[in-house]
Design a protein around this motif. Structure first.
Motif, PDB file in Angstrom:
ATOM      1  N   LEU A   1      20.368  -0.309  23.837  1.00 47.55           N
ATOM      2  CA  LEU A   1      20.585   0.234  22.502  1.00 47.55           C
ATOM      3  C   LEU A   1      20.649  -0.929  21.510  1.00 47.55           C
ATOM      4  N   ILE A   2      19.700  -0.971  20.579  1.00 46.66           N
ATOM      5  CA  ILE A   2      19.614  -2.083  19.638  1.00 46.66           C
ATOM      6  C   ILE A   2      20.719  -1.976  18.596  1.00 46.66           C
ATOM      7  N   GLN A   3      21.485  -3.066  18.444  1.00 48.08           N
ATOM      8  CA  GLN A   3      22.579  -3.116  17.478  1.00 48.08           C
ATOM      9  C   GLN A   3      22.287  -4.005  16.280  1.00 48.08           C
ATOM     10  N   GLU A   4      21.414  -5.009  16.472  1.00 48.15           N
ATOM     11  CA  GLU A   4      21.227  -6.003  15.408  1.00 48.15           C
ATOM     12  C   GLU A   4      19.891  -6.713  15.592  1.00 48.15           C
ATOM     13  N   GLN A   5      19.212  -6.989  14.473  1.00 43.83           N
ATOM     14  CA  GLN A   5      18.041  -7.853  14.523  1.00 43.83           C
ATOM     15  C   GLN A   5      18.507  -9.289  14.331  1.00 43.83           C
ATOM     16  N   LEU A   6      18.127 -10.174  15.251  1.00 47.45           N
ATOM     17  CA  LEU A   6      18.539 -11.574  15.180  1.00 47.45           C
ATOM     18  C   LEU A   6      17.534 -12.382  14.380  1.00 47.45           C
ATOM     19  N   THR A   7      16.307 -12.442  14.844  1.00 48.50           N
ATOM     20  CA  THR A   7      15.201 -13.085  14.140  1.00 48.50           C
ATOM     21  C   THR A   7      13.963 -12.251  14.433  1.00 48.50           C
ATOM     22  N   ASP A   8      12.842 -12.629  13.896  1.00 51.62           N
ATOM     23  CA  ASP A   8      11.623 -11.885  14.188  1.00 51.62           C
ATOM     24  C   ASP A   8      11.390 -11.848  15.697  1.00 51.62           C
ATOM     25  N   GLY A   9      11.288 -10.649  16.230  1.00 51.41           N
ATOM     26  CA  GLY A   9      11.007 -10.493  17.648  1.00 51.41           C
ATOM     27  C   GLY A   9      12.199 -10.605  18.564  1.00 51.41           C
ATOM     28  N   ARG A  10      13.398 -10.850  18.020  1.00 53.95           N
ATOM     29  CA  ARG A  10      14.599 -10.965  18.848  1.00 53.95           C
ATOM     30  C   ARG A  10      15.669 -10.018  18.313  1.00 53.95           C
ATOM     31  N   TYR A  11      16.238  -9.236  19.231  1.00 53.61           N
ATOM     32  CA  TYR A  11      17.211  -8.217  18.847  1.00 53.61           C
ATOM     33  C   TYR A  11      18.378  -8.255  19.831  1.00 53.61           C
ATOM     34  N   SER A  12      19.554  -7.933  19.338  1.00 57.55           N
ATOM     35  CA  SER A  12      20.750  -7.883  20.181  1.00 57.55           C
ATOM     36  C   SER A  12      21.119  -6.430  20.435  1.00 57.55           C
ATOM     37  N   GLY A  13      21.411  -6.114  21.709  1.00 56.24           N
ATOM     38  CA  GLY A  13      21.760  -4.743  22.043  1.00 56.24           C
ATOM     39  C   GLY A  13      22.658  -4.648  23.251  1.00 56.24           C
ATOM     40  N   LEU A  14      22.918  -3.425  23.654  1.00 55.67           N
ATOM     41  CA  LEU A  14      23.806  -3.130  24.778  1.00 55.67           C
ATOM     42  C   LEU A  14      23.058  -2.324  25.821  1.00 55.67           C
ATOM     43  N   ALA A  15      23.071  -2.808  27.062  1.00 56.57           N
ATOM     44  CA  ALA A  15      22.568  -2.021  28.182  1.00 56.57           C
ATOM     45  C   ALA A  15      23.654  -1.047  28.626  1.00 56.57           C
ATOM     46  N   ALA A  16      23.313  -0.160  29.544  1.00 60.83           N
ATOM     47  CA  ALA A  16      24.273   0.862  29.968  1.00 60.83           C
ATOM     48  C   ALA A  16      25.519   0.264  30.604  1.00 60.83           C
ATOM     49  N   HIS A  17      25.407  -0.936  31.185  1.00 62.26           N
ATOM     50  CA  HIS A  17      26.576  -1.532  31.851  1.00 62.26           C
ATOM     51  C   HIS A  17      27.381  -2.423  30.908  1.00 62.26           C
ATOM     52  N   GLN A  18      27.060  -2.402  29.613  1.00 64.79           N
ATOM     53  CA  GLN A  18      27.721  -3.284  28.646  1.00 64.79           C
ATOM     54  C   GLN A  18      28.405  -2.465  27.558  1.00 64.79           C
ATOM     55  N   ALA A  19      29.723  -2.368  27.624  1.00 58.73           N
ATOM     56  CA  ALA A  19      30.472  -1.716  26.559  1.00 58.73           C
ATOM     57  C   ALA A  19      30.565  -2.660  25.363  1.00 58.73           C
ATOM     58  N   PRO A  20      30.662  -2.119  24.161  1.00 63.67           N
ATOM     59  CA  PRO A  20      30.687  -2.979  22.972  1.00 63.67           C
ATOM     60  C   PRO A  20      31.884  -3.917  22.954  1.00 63.67           C
ATOM     61  N   GLU A  21      31.606  -5.170  22.618  1.00 60.34           N
ATOM     62  CA  GLU A  21      32.604  -6.213  22.328  1.00 60.34           C
ATOM     63  C   GLU A  21      33.297  -6.801  23.552  1.00 60.34           C
ATOM     64  N   VAL A  22      33.138  -6.215  24.724  1.00 59.31           N
ATOM     65  CA  VAL A  22      33.903  -6.715  25.871  1.00 59.31           C
ATOM     66  C   VAL A  22      33.054  -7.119  27.062  1.00 59.31           C
ATOM     67  N   ASP A  23      31.807  -6.670  27.140  1.00 60.54           N
ATOM     68  CA  ASP A  23      31.041  -6.856  28.374  1.00 60.54           C
ATOM     69  C   ASP A  23      29.759  -7.665  28.198  1.00 60.54           C
ATOM     70  N   GLY A  24      29.618  -8.399  27.118  1.00 61.04           N
ATOM     71  CA  GLY A  24      28.394  -9.147  26.905  1.00 61.04           C
ATOM     72  C   GLY A  24      27.330  -8.303  26.221  1.00 61.04           C
ATOM     73  N   THR A  25      26.181  -8.923  25.956  1.00 60.11           N
ATOM     74  CA  THR A  25      25.090  -8.258  25.254  1.00 60.11           C
ATOM     75  C   THR A  25      23.769  -8.574  25.941  1.00 60.11           C
ATOM     76  N   THR A  26      22.722  -7.870  25.511  1.00 58.36           N
ATOM     77  CA  THR A  26      21.369  -8.137  25.983  1.00 58.36           C
ATOM     78  C   THR A  26      20.496  -8.489  24.785  1.00 58.36           C
ATOM     79  N   THR A  27      19.856  -9.657  24.832  1.00 59.75           N
ATOM     80  CA  THR A  27      18.893 -10.042  23.808  1.00 59.75           C
ATOM     81  C   THR A  27      17.526  -9.534  24.230  1.00 59.75           C
ATOM     82  N   VAL A  28      16.944  -8.694  23.391  1.00 61.46           N
ATOM     83  CA  VAL A  28      15.647  -8.097  23.688  1.00 61.46           C
ATOM     84  C   VAL A  28      14.564  -8.841  22.912  1.00 61.46           C
ATOM     85  N   LEU A  29      13.517  -9.241  23.622  1.00 62.39           N
ATOM     86  CA  LEU A  29      12.358  -9.875  22.997  1.00 62.39           C
ATOM     87  C   LEU A  29      11.261  -8.822  22.895  1.00 62.39           C
ATOM     88  N   SER A  30      10.742  -8.622  21.693  1.00 63.32           N
ATOM     89  CA  SER A  30       9.752  -7.560  21.492  1.00 63.32           C
ATOM     90  C   SER A  30       8.664  -8.013  20.536  1.00 63.32           C
TER      91      SER A  30
END
Length: 317
Positions: A248-277
């Motif tokens: 689930l995309i939460q934030e755009q970091l830079t062009d082509g890079r986005y920060s989000g949460l996978a199903a095993h990552q609760a917000p603020e406590v379990d880390g994040t996933t950087t998606v390259l697209s």
């Protein structure tokens, strides 16, 4: 008139308040009172309102989510609530927090691991793994029982996310108890681990137990276990390289890079996933991505498709 205090795509939804358990270290029942569930229809209505404000993931919160419904005469009401919330238009994912291991039923595991839109995410309140310490805490379980529960969860969903918190330095905790906890952490393959030092809460039974441990000794135990936890969480994240996750995309970091949460990552406590697209994504998109790397608990993943299409309605139980 109601309004949200932030505009994020994830929002908490309080399903109950209070607690009927009597853990020897916890003062929550004394100041929050008995466990009281909110009515399912009220929760579904609030979920619809939140979806209308842009929320895409609901984080169900309470002092003990596995007790939801017991005061309403239905011990399995959570199993019915989850599909109902997942069926709310606009909601892509429902996540449950704070599950008591002693109350995790096979039917609940089935619903949490098989219902479209419900995250196979288990925030389990283990607190320790030594049977003797847990009994002094007035809690259930031991290392073998907890490992058995994790086996049951992973048999249903091998990639399920699991997090837990642990208290060290509880009165009477011995070196053997710490060894048991370390063995459990090494075997359990938890995605997220919180290590906390015991401290007295006024009015609790634990405050007057014999075998109180000095503060500097508790601090050393916390440091040692926290170092182990960091290493184990990094290893677990690295195990996920090659997995395909819905993020689930939460934030755009830079062009082509986005920060989000996978199903095993609760917000603020379990880390994040950087998606390259290579294709533009929007905040609130649910994107399928393959994990290509990890750093600590955080993952890096390459988008493998356009945003995931809307789910069919969940099956009501």
């Amino acid at each position: 008139m109601r309004r949200r205090l932030d505009g994020g795509v994830v929002a908490p939804l309080k399903i109950a308040s209070g607690c009927d358990r009597r853990c020897s270290f916890c003062a929550i029942p004394a100041f929050r009172g008995a466990f009281i569930s909110r009515l399912p229809e009220d929760l579904v209505a609030e979920a619809g309102w939140l979806a209308g404000t842009g929320v895409r993931e609901l984080l169900l919160v309470s002092e003990n989510s596995t007790s939801y419904g017991k005061d309403l005469g239905d011990l399995r009401l959570l199993e019915k609530l989850l599909p109902a919330l997942a069926a709310v238009p606009g909601i892509e994912r429902v996540r449950v927090s704070y599950l008591q291991p002693a109350e995790v039923r096979p039917g609940l595991v089935e619903v949490m691991t098989s219902t479209p839109g419900v995250a196979p995410y288990f925030d389990l309140s283990f607190q320790h793994a030594s049977g003797s310490v847990l009994r002094a805490m007035r809690r259930f379980g031991d290392r073998a029982r907890f490992c058995g529960l994790l086996d049951q969860i992973r048999a249903a969903a091998p990639g399920a996310g699991v997090r837990s918190n642990f208290i060290v330095g509880f009165p009477g905790e011995t070196a053997a108890d710490l060894d048991e906890l370390q063995r459990f952490l090494s075997d359990a393959r938890l995605d997220a681990i919180g290590i906390f030092g015991y401290s007295d809460e006024d009015g609790t039974e634990a405050a007057s137990l014999p075998g109180q441990i000095a503060a500097d000794d508790i601090a050393r135990r916390v440091e040692d276990l926290a170092d182990l936890a960091e290493e184990l969480m990094s290893q677990r994240a690295a195990e996920r390289i090659g997995e395909t996750l819905d993020v689930l995309i939460q934030e755009q970091l830079t062009d082509g890079r986005y920060s989000g949460l996978a199903a095993h990552q609760a917000p603020e406590v379990d880390g994040t996933t950087t998606v390259l697209s290579g294709d533009p994504l929007a905040v609130g998109d649910l994107v399928r991505a393959t994990v290509t790397g990890s750093e600590g608990v955080d993952l890096v993943a390459a988008a493998t498709s356009a945003p995931v299409p809307p789910r069919p309605p969940a099956v009501m139980r």
